[in-house]
Design a protein around this motif. Sequence first.
Motif, PDB file in Angstrom:
ATOM      1  N   LEU A 175      26.602 -30.993  -3.272  1.00  9.70           N
ATOM      2  CA  LEU A 175      25.909 -30.643  -2.154  1.00  9.70           C
ATOM      3  C   LEU A 175      25.568 -28.931  -2.276  1.00  9.70           C
ATOM      4  CD1 LEU A 175      24.826 -31.298   0.793  1.00  9.70           C
ATOM      5  CD2 LEU A 175      26.961 -30.545   1.598  1.00  9.70           C
ATOM      6  N   ILE A 176      26.386 -28.201  -2.795  1.00 10.79           N
ATOM      7  CA  ILE A 176      26.063 -26.686  -2.927  1.00 10.79           C
ATOM      8  C   ILE A 176      25.276 -26.679  -4.252  1.00 10.79           C
ATOM      9  CG2 ILE A 176      27.084 -24.567  -3.185  1.00 10.79           C
ATOM     10  CD1 ILE A 176      27.560 -25.921  -0.498  1.00 10.79           C
ATOM     11  N   ASP A 177      25.483 -27.478  -5.058  1.00  8.01           N
ATOM     12  CA  ASP A 177      24.377 -27.432  -6.387  1.00  8.01           C
ATOM     13  C   ASP A 177      23.047 -27.550  -5.833  1.00  8.01           C
ATOM     14  OD1 ASP A 177      26.534 -26.837  -8.301  1.00  8.01           O
ATOM     15  OD2 ASP A 177      26.618 -29.006  -8.809  1.00  8.01           O
ATOM     16  N   THR A 178      22.782 -28.406  -4.943  1.00  7.92           N
ATOM     17  CA  THR A 178      21.429 -28.852  -4.511  1.00  7.92           C
ATOM     18  C   THR A 178      21.195 -27.590  -3.511  1.00  7.92           C
ATOM     19  OG1 THR A 178      21.776 -31.084  -4.362  1.00  7.92           O
ATOM     20  CG2 THR A 178      20.032 -30.425  -2.852  1.00  7.92           C
ATOM     21  N   PHE A 179      21.923 -27.004  -2.688  1.00  8.33           N
ATOM     22  CA  PHE A 179      21.551 -25.821  -2.009  1.00  8.33           C
ATOM     23  C   PHE A 179      21.339 -24.738  -2.819  1.00  8.33           C
ATOM     24  CE2 PHE A 179      22.296 -22.509   1.147  1.00  8.33           C
ATOM     25  CZ  PHE A 179      21.729 -22.931   2.395  1.00  8.33           C
ATOM     26  N   ASP A 180      21.824 -24.715  -4.173  1.00  9.22           N
ATOM     27  CA  ASP A 180      21.484 -23.388  -4.808  1.00  9.22           C
ATOM     28  C   ASP A 180      19.917 -23.389  -5.368  1.00  9.22           C
ATOM     29  OD1 ASP A 180      24.140 -22.427  -4.821  1.00  9.22           O
ATOM     30  OD2 ASP A 180      24.722 -23.385  -6.759  1.00  9.22           O
ATOM     31  N   ILE A 181      19.436 -24.756  -5.557  1.00  2.00           N
ATOM     32  CA  ILE A 181      18.142 -25.323  -5.872  1.00  2.00           C
ATOM     33  C   ILE A 181      17.169 -24.738  -4.784  1.00  2.00           C
ATOM     34  CG2 ILE A 181      16.590 -26.819  -6.529  1.00  2.00           C
ATOM     35  CD1 ILE A 181      18.733 -28.060  -8.190  1.00  2.00           C
ATOM     36  N   MET A 182      17.687 -25.274  -3.543  1.00  2.00           N
ATOM     37  CA  MET A 182      16.795 -25.004  -2.522  1.00  2.00           C
ATOM     38  C   MET A 182      16.743 -23.570  -1.939  1.00  2.00           C
ATOM     39  SD  MET A 182      18.760 -27.769  -0.066  1.00  2.00           S
ATOM     40  CE  MET A 182      18.113 -26.886   1.739  1.00  2.00           C
ATOM     41  N   MET A 183      17.769 -22.779  -2.434  1.00  2.00           N
ATOM     42  CA  MET A 183      17.898 -21.061  -2.433  1.00  2.00           C
ATOM     43  C   MET A 183      16.763 -20.576  -3.545  1.00  2.00           C
ATOM     44  SD  MET A 183      21.809 -20.498  -1.619  1.00  2.00           S
ATOM     45  CE  MET A 183      21.514 -18.815  -2.129  1.00  2.00           C
ATOM     46  N   LYS A 184      16.686 -21.357  -4.415  1.00  2.00           N
ATOM     47  CA  LYS A 184      15.903 -20.839  -5.497  1.00  2.00           C
ATOM     48  C   LYS A 184      14.469 -20.800  -5.186  1.00  2.00           C
ATOM     49  CE  LYS A 184      14.773 -21.823 -10.586  1.00  2.00           C
ATOM     50  NZ  LYS A 184      15.008 -22.466 -11.604  1.00  2.00           N
ATOM     51  N   TYR A 185      13.964 -22.021  -4.332  1.00  2.00           N
ATOM     52  CA  TYR A 185      12.707 -21.967  -4.143  1.00  2.00           C
ATOM     53  C   TYR A 185      12.492 -21.998  -2.550  1.00  2.00           C
ATOM     54  CZ  TYR A 185      12.425 -24.451  -8.626  1.00  2.00           C
ATOM     55  OH  TYR A 185      12.455 -24.600 -10.302  1.00  2.00           O
ATOM     56  N   ASN A 186      13.348 -21.321  -1.934  1.00  2.00           N
ATOM     57  CA  ASN A 186      12.918 -21.081  -0.548  1.00  2.00           C
ATOM     58  C   ASN A 186      11.813 -19.998  -0.298  1.00  2.00           C
ATOM     59  OD1 ASN A 186      13.368 -20.704   2.078  1.00  2.00           O
ATOM     60  ND2 ASN A 186      15.011 -19.297   2.018  1.00  2.00           N
ATOM     61  N   LYS A 187      10.792 -20.352   0.363  1.00  2.00           N
ATOM     62  CA  LYS A 187       9.704 -19.492   0.672  1.00  2.00           C
ATOM     63  C   LYS A 187      10.090 -18.165   1.382  1.00  2.00           C
ATOM     64  CE  LYS A 187       5.044 -19.809   2.016  1.00  2.00           C
ATOM     65  NZ  LYS A 187       4.920 -18.527   2.526  1.00  2.00           N
ATOM     66  N   GLU A 188      11.210 -18.279   2.039  1.00  2.00           N
ATOM     67  CA  GLU A 188      11.772 -16.902   2.644  1.00  2.00           C
ATOM     68  C   GLU A 188      13.106 -16.539   2.019  1.00  2.00           C
ATOM     69  OE1 GLU A 188      10.217 -15.993   5.264  1.00  2.00           O
ATOM     70  OE2 GLU A 188       8.848 -17.857   5.395  1.00  2.00           O
ATOM     71  N   LYS A 189      13.082 -16.797   0.752  1.00  2.00           N
ATOM     72  CA  LYS A 189      14.249 -16.064   0.022  1.00  2.00           C
ATOM     73  C   LYS A 189      14.352 -14.509   0.021  1.00  2.00           C
ATOM     74  CE  LYS A 189      12.180 -16.602  -4.693  1.00  2.00           C
ATOM     75  NZ  LYS A 189      12.417 -17.291  -5.991  1.00  2.00           N
TER      76      LYS A 189
END
Length: 439
Positions: free
Chosen positions: A245-259
């Motif tokens: 789940l956190i591996d997936t969240f890491d990818i989400m963070m990488k591509y987050n438009k608001e990062k």
Amino acid sequence: MRMKRKLTSIALALSLAVTATACSQDKGTVSKGSEGGAAASKAVEITLLNSKGEIQEQLEEAANTFKKDNPGISVEILTTAAGNSPFERASTLYASGNPPTITMLDPSDVTKFKDRILDLSKEKWVADAIDNSLTKEDGKVLDFPFAVEGFAFIYNKQVLDKAVGGSFDPASIKTRDDLESLFKQIEASGKGALHISPMDWSLGAHYLNFLYADQSKDYAQVEKFIADLRAGHVKLSNNTIFNGLIDTFDIMMKYNKEKASPLTPPYEKGAEAVAKGEVGLWFMGNWAWPNIKGFDTANGQYGFLPVPISNNANDYGNSQIATAVTKRLVVDKERSTPEQQDAAKKFLEWLVYEKNGQDFLVNKANIIPAFKTVTLEPQDPLAKSIKDYMAKGQMVVGMTTLPADHWAKAGAAMQKYLSKTGDRSALAKEIEDYWKAVK
């Protein structure tokens, strides 16, 4: 009942002694007759405490329709004041000796009333309820599942169609690598991949929901996992679901438009971003549809995409969205008469099996019913998407009975991780410490 009778004469007061027995029945009796209790000597009056304020008007209309369909029964809809919890309102009414016949509760409050409410396990609709939708204790069914909500990635189909160069199929995303590939395609098309809302309730109650729900298809194993967390027997750093789940969240963070400023965006920004096509995906639930609708540029073309947490397409959770019963109805046994209890049960059956009851749920109140037998199609695209997943059995359990402070404390730990002020080991420790401290 809200109605208050004023005694205006001594004669009337004295007459109460004669009618005390009848009055003790409070809201009347019905003599059984043909066609389900036809010959009513006095109408049965019941009350329903509503805690879903946005459907108050629709519930009152439903009560009128139900009375027309069942002339011997009337239903008064009570309200829960803004700022009050249904638990507080129901507790106050019980303390006054005048509880509702039917109360709409939040899931975590049902067992608090277990000694005051009816066992509904013999009701017809129990067999037709969707999996894991009933509150059970000691072999009893304590409630009627009233409304289902769901959450995962909300997608804008127009954005995704352009990104993939055709008609996007949500079933094509089965693994974490599939998800990252989609993120790359969206960005290559000139749009943002996704928006992450940083609210603690979204991160703690919804994203971390998958930490528990994805542990097993067997809900008993989910409960055991939580019990082991409470007992301090779980090391999340060694847990496959947590790490996935956190591996997936890491990818989400990488591509987050608001990062660049991940904790800044308000809730409304996510709805606007996905509706205007600024991003392709937003992690959120179907309750967001009114917000999305206000900005809609995709002609209502939205749906849900599961949150894959591994690269094995067959792993549980990779093809499922989270669904949860968010409101439940219970029937009082402490003060209501047998006739009122029967009337309340009839009202619940009416919601599930009668055309007018189903019409109220789906078309008037825009509710996703928790029953396999209700086949009416919802009106909004997110509800339709959830209904489609439900029909295919592609759901994990939305954990609506987690401790009340879970979303705030676990959500705060996720916020630290999102803002990179805490690492994975710190996140795991905070979640473990939270569960060990839960009373």
